[in-house]
Enzyme design. Structure first.
Site, mmCIF file in Angstrom:
data_model
loop_
_atom_site.group_PDB
_atom_site.id
_atom_site.type_symbol
_atom_site.label_atom_id
_atom_site.label_comp_id
_atom_site.label_asym_id
_atom_site.label_seq_id
_atom_site.Cartn_x
_atom_site.Cartn_y
_atom_site.Cartn_z
ATOM 1 N N ILE A 532 0.824 -1.210 0.000
ATOM 2 C CA ILE A 532 0.000 0.000 0.000
ATOM 3 C C ILE A 532 0.857 1.257 0.000
ATOM 4 O O ILE A 532 0.338 2.357 -0.016
ATOM 5 C CB ILE A 532 -0.973 0.033 1.197
ATOM 6 N N GLY A 533 2.155 1.095 0.047
ATOM 7 C CA GLY A 533 3.001 2.282 0.011
ATOM 8 C C GLY A 533 4.465 1.903 -0.021
ATOM 9 O O GLY A 533 4.844 0.813 0.389
ATOM 10 N N VAL A 534 5.258 2.807 -0.553
ATOM 11 C CA VAL A 534 6.694 2.584 -0.580
ATOM 12 C C VAL A 534 7.343 3.854 -0.066
ATOM 13 O O VAL A 534 7.009 4.951 -0.517
ATOM 14 C CB VAL A 534 7.185 2.305 -2.017
ATOM 15 N N LYS A 555 5.253 -2.555 7.938
ATOM 16 C CA LYS A 555 6.298 -1.820 7.251
ATOM 17 C C LYS A 555 7.554 -2.677 7.263
ATOM 18 O O LYS A 555 8.063 -3.030 8.315
ATOM 19 C CB LYS A 555 6.526 -0.515 8.010
ATOM 20 N N ASP A 650 10.035 15.103 9.172
ATOM 21 C CA ASP A 650 9.570 14.759 7.833
ATOM 22 C C ASP A 650 8.051 14.925 7.746
ATOM 23 O O ASP A 650 7.338 14.006 7.364
ATOM 24 C CB ASP A 650 10.001 13.325 7.492
#
Ligand SMILES: *[C@@H]1O[C@H](CO)[C@@H](O)[C@H](O)[C@H]1NC(C)=O
Ligand SMILES: *[C@@H]1O[C@H](CO)[C@@H](O)[C@H](O)[C@H]1NC(C)=O
Ligand SMILES: *[C@@H]1O[C@H](CO)[C@@H](O)[C@H](O)[C@H]1NC(C)=O
Ligand SMILES: *[C@@H]1O[C@H](CO)[C@@H](O)[C@H](O)[C@H]1NC(C)=O
Ligand SMILES: *[C@@H]1O[C@H](CO)[C@@H](O)[C@H](O)[C@H]1NC(C)=O
Ligand SMILES: *[C@@H]1O[C@H](CO)[C@@H](O)[C@H](O)[C@H]1NC(C)=O
Ligand SMILES: *[C@@H]1O[C@H](CO)[C@@H](O)[C@H](O)[C@H]1NC(C)=O
Ligand SMILES: *[C@@H]1O[C@H](CO)[C@@H](O)[C@H](O)[C@H]1NC(C)=O
Ligand SMILES: *[C@@H]1O[C@H](CO)[C@@H](O)[C@H](O)[C@H]1NC(C)=O
Ligand SMILES: *[C@@H]1O[C@H](CO)[C@@H](O)[C@H](O)[C@H]1NC(C)=O
Ligand SMILES: *[C@@H]1O[C@H](CO)[C@@H](O)[C@H](O)[C@H]1NC(C)=O
Length: 858
Positions: A532-534, A555, A650
């Site tokens: 679902i994400g990188v 993760k 971030d």
């Protein structure tokens, strides 16, 4: 059946005796129970008033021989001090010194000692060790305020004791420096109080009764469960401070907090019972959640660090404000894994909705068989078949009882320097010295919470309970364990364990540990279809744990990167200690075969970014406003939730996630760590972060401050308003960077042209003006010119007020300006921007903002 009724009958009788307070113990003048009180700012010559409006007198006339002491002023003022009074002045004792207080006989008294371990003239409090006795009891022994405050990562500490009734009309408070050392104190409170203790039975030994009236006690913890910080002046006359309980909850199973409806009134069973706890403690509660299957499978648990070899009085406060019948909710109470109460039924005890009741339990913590944790756990009792399988708690206090040697003193905590060294060797977070003034220290929030969690109910919503709109920030000192015992679980575990696995050294060793097999099963062996994400760290998968009952985000790091390892450890360390509605919660981790895997709460709606410009179902303006407020809260919590600022480093729209209710949660703390070096005033570090969001000052000077996050958040605000990415290289040069483009348009007065057309029509004109001002201020070139996150948050909330109620938000806003956090906000002046808002408005926001000035300066 008969038997059960009988039991309830007994319980009702018992509850009546609970609030019995002997009339001779009553405070004579209840409208002013503090009339026999001494509130002293030590080292001060005159009467002064603190920021809560309490008056503090000089201590000099109570000293028997003033010549053995001297008064001094602190060299520096830590920004997290709640008030300069009484902390900025202190009395220093070079030899044994006695205060003598005339007190009414036969009254219990609070003794509160305030310590701010700073430097005073030539006295460096890190070398100060001393003992304090009062009325023959040893309150502190070889005590180091410096080490204790370090271990708690707090600038100041308060020690609260309640001393038994003395026959004589004098109380001697004696400070004795250890050999070759000196003693100091900043504030002393001696306050007459009603007898709030009775006899109580030992958990597991119902035949053993202790009469607490004959013990001097130390307050270890005092929590407004499911609620917020309650300041001394808002207590019910006994000037106690109540803290938020969430830092003490074990694991991620936070249950749900709820608040009494306005129309439910709290009815104390007697006038005297009003002293036991203020209404606000009883108006909020924490319970398990709406799903009875889930509730049967976990314990709602709090864990507290305490000193071993003492007996503790655990006082639980209850008030049911939703149910009103016996046997609707029955639960068991466990203290240190022993059953303290088999069938707790609040209504049976209190005899009605809105009636407070409390229960006392005593437990001895034996140093030979127990560790230094005290556990309190609640579990539904299904055996008696209540209507709801749930449990509830409104308030919790833990008192340490004096031992047979009339002693209350425990050891000093392990000095945190050792810990910092150990940590930095392992590449773990480093804390800088406390003299840092720019407030830039990547410290850890210490609390007894660490991460484990069979189930996560962070966002569970009760069907039959209205969820409380929790503001985790009404005071930045709100949840700190100011009273508590001094050891941090992180310290103890890190220094003790030899470290077979890195994870078990982290998060106090309580982080839930997953096997790689479990993770493989939950992600179909890291199936690409689950990605679902990188991110910089690696890939994020949607997965399941506990036999598909719980959806999680997993993760997985890129195993080769060393930097990844540090960030991995850092993230576990930070996240396992942070709990906030607007931060993504960590469930556990897996470290096996060089894999570094983190398991989080799954955020159903994904990232903020994808709802701003990457889909067809864009967010409305109000949704965007609420999300920006939520994210601001999360970041504000990072900045101020602990003594040390945690800088996210971030902040960007892909690190703001949304749960199924569109609640914003800040994620990705992989970078929230120090770089290689650290000095006293700021963090010098290799610049990390994401282009488009990077603070130019940070970039230029490589010095990280919390204002770098404010800058990045300003870019996010423009992203929200303009519906475009922070960087878009395909645009003409001047438009590539959103920050530059937005500022340029703001200067030119053409901002309206770049607002996301999808929401342009919905925005209230005043609100828009306000929002742009905030974002522009956030993007100020110099960190000092940027508002604090607290100010940003406050202004965004004001924006929402304007949006909801364009004609009359001022009153609400002005009330809010009195809130604790607004007091810390800096002035944000609003210039009139006629070109943004064509519609002339009757009122301007200036009047409101001019009230929000930082009272103490920085
Ligand atoms: C309360 O005050 C009255 C006089 O105002 C006094 O006679 C009485 O002794 C006081 N009671 C206590 C318990 O101090
Ligand atoms: C109680 O104290 C208040 C404030 O100090 C005072 O105004 C009041 O007269 C006192 N009442 C009695 C009965 O002493
Ligand atoms: C304390 O000091 C003052 C002057 O500094 C002196 O007059 C006084 O005699 C001293 N008292 C004692 C008990 O030493
Ligand atoms: C006391 O409570 C009132 C009302 O709940 C609140 O407005 C005020 O800010 C509180 N004061 C402090 C110092 O927390
Ligand atoms: C309080 O108000 C709610 C609706 O706002 C209502 O459902 C509830 O019955 C009321 N409770 C009492 C005790 O009046
Ligand atoms: C409780 O206090 C109120 C007002 O202070 C008073 O009217 C009432 O008589 C008191 N009740 C008892 C039982 O003392
Ligand atoms: C309660 O949770 C269980 C397990 O997570 C689930 O199977 C069940 O459907 C839930 N029940 C309700 C009413 O949501
Ligand atoms: C209570 O049980 C937990 C695990 O369930 C354990 O970690 C803890 O040490 C126990 N506490 C005591 C005081 O035995
Ligand atoms: C709850 O705590 C008690 C006492 O420590 C323990 O016996 C029980 O197994 C726990 N239940 C769950 C579901 O963890
Ligand atoms: C607690 O008491 C036991 C003996 O009763 C002793 O061995 C141990 O050292 C004590 N622990 C502490 C921290 O004082
Ligand atoms: C006092 O405490 C310090 C730090 O905890 C310790 O190093 C020292 O040995 C202690 N001194 C005495 C006399 O116990």
């Amino acid at each position: 059946m008969n038997c059960k009724i009988h039991l309830y009958f007994l319980a009702i009788i018992f509850s009546c005796t609970i609030f019995k307070v002997h009339s001779q113990n009553k405070i004579n003048n209840t409208s002013s129970p503090n009339s026999n009180s001494f509130i002293l700012a030590c080292g001060s010559n005159t009467e002064t008033t603190d920021s809560d409006g309490r008056k503090w007198n000089s201590d000099i006339k109570f000293l028997i021989s003033p010549n053995t002491s001297l008064s001094a002023i602190a060299k520096s003022q830590d920004p997290s001090l709640p008030s300069t009074i009484p902390y900025m002045t202190s009395r220093i004792f070079k030899s044994e010194s006695t205060y003598k207080f005339p007190i009414p006989p036969n009254f219990r008294h609070w003794i509160r000692l305030h310590f701010y371990p700073s430097s005073y003239n030539d006295f460096d409090t890190s070398t100060s060790f001393f003992s304090v006795t009062a009325g023959g009891f040893t309150l502190l022994n070889n005590f180091s305020a410096y080490i204790t405050a370090e271990a708690l990562t707090q600038a100041y500490i308060i020690r609260e004791f309640s001393i038994i009734k003395l026959d004589s009309g004098t109380l001697n408070l004696i400070f004795t420096p250890s050999k070759d050392s000196f003693a100091f104190v900043n504030g002393i409170e001696i306050i007459s109080m009603p007898e709030i203790f009775q006899s109580v039975s030992m958990v597991g030994f119902s035949d053993q009764n202790m009469n607490i009236e004959s013990y001097t006690v130390q307050t270890m913890y005092r929590l407004n469960v499911g609620g917020q910080y309650i300041s001394a002046i808002n207590d019910s006359g006994l000037t106690r401070i109540w803290y938020d309980d969430s830092p003490y909850i074990f694991g991620a199973a936070l249950g749900v907090s709820s608040e009494a409806e306005k129309n439910v009134s709290i009815v104390y069973p007697s006038n005297d019972s009003k002293f036991i706890a203020p209404e606000n403690v009883y108006r909020t509660a924490r319970s398990m959640g709406p799903n009875s299957t889930v509730n049967q499978n976990y314990n709602l648990t709090w864990v507290f660090q305490i000193d071993v070899n003492f007996t503790y009085l655990v006082r639980l406060h209850f008030c049911e404000f939703q149910l009103d019948k016996v046997n609707q909710m029955v639960f068991s109470i466990f203290i240190n894994n022993s059953t303290a109460e088999q069938e707790a039924d609040v209504i049976a005890w209190s005899n009605g909705r809105g009636v407070p009741v409390y229960k006392d339990y005593a437990v001895y913590v034996n140093g030979r068989t127990n560790d230094d944790n005290l556990w309190v756990a609640l579990h539904p009792n299904v055996a008696v078949k209540p209507e709801f399988y749930d449990s509830i708690l409104n308030g919790l206090e833990i008192f340490k009882l004096s031992d047979t040697r009339l002693n209350l003193a425990g050891p000093n905590p392990v000095p945190s320097e050792l810990k910092s060294e150990a940590e930095s060797q392992q590449g773990m977070p480093i804390r800088s010295s406390k003299s840092s003034h720019n407030g830039v220290i990547l410290g850890l929030i210490l609390g007894s919470v660490t991460c484990i969690g069979l189930l996560v109910f962070f966002i569970a919503f009760l069907k039959y309970k209205k969820r409380k709109n929790k503001q985790g920030l009404s005071s930045n000192t709100g949840w700190l364990p100011i009273y508590g015992s001094s050891r941090s679980s992180g310290t103890a575990t890190t220094s003790k364990s030899s470290g077979s696995s890195r994870i078990s050294n982290l998060g106090g060793g309580l982080c839930r540990h997953f096997t790689l097999a479990e993770i493989r099963l939950g992600t179909d062996n890291f199936s690409e279809s689950r990605v679902i994400g990188v991110g910089g760290f690696g890939k994020v998968y949607k997965g399941y744990i506990d036999g598909k009952t719980t959806t999680v985000a997993i993760k997985r790091s890129n195993p080769s990167s060393e930097q990844g390892l540090n960030e991995f450890q850092n993230e576990i360390e930070l996240l396992s200690k942070l709990r906030h509605r607007h931060l993504v919660s960590l469930i556990g981790a897996c470290e096996e075969n060089n894999e570094m895997i983190l398991v989080y709460d799954y955020m159903e709606k994904g990232t903020l970014r994808e709802h701003l410009y990457k889909t067809n179902t864009l967010l409305s303006w109000k949704e965007r406003l609420n999300i920006s407020i939520g994210a601001a809260r999360g970041i504000h919590y990072l900045h101020t939730g602990a003594k040390y600022t945690i800088i996210h480093r971030d902040v960007k729209s892909t690190n703001i996630l949304l749960d199924e209710k569109w609640v914003a949660k800040v994620s990705d703390f992989g970078l929230s760590k120090t770089g290689p070096t650290l000095n006293q005033t700021h963090v010098s570090t290799i610049v990390k972060g994401s282009f488009g969001y990077l603070d130019p000052e940070y970039f230029r000077r490589q010095q990280l401050t919390d204002k770098s996050d404010v800058y990045s958040f300003g870019v996010v605000l423009f992203e929200i308003l303009c519906g475009r990415p922070a960087l878009n290289p395909s645009l003409p040069k001047e438009q590539v960077s959103l920050a530059d483009w937005a500022l340029l348009n703001h200067r030119r007065g053409t901002f309206e042209e770049i607002i996301d057309p999808f929401i342009k029509g919905e925005i209230n004109c005043e609100c828009l003006k306000q929002f742009i001002e905030i974002a522009v201020k956030c993007l100020s070139d110099h960190g000092l010119d940027r508002p604090s996150m607290g100010a940003v948050l406050w202004n965004l909330e004001y924006c929402l007020q304007l949006e909801n109620n364009p004609d009359g938000p001022k009153v609400v806003a002005e009330q809010k300006a009195n809130d604790a956090y607004a007091m810390h906000a800096t002035l944000l002046s609003i210039e009139e921007e006629g070109e943004i808002c064509q519609k002339p408005e009757g009122h301007s926001a200036n009047a409101v903002f001019s009230q929000i000035v930082n009272p103490q300066g920085r």
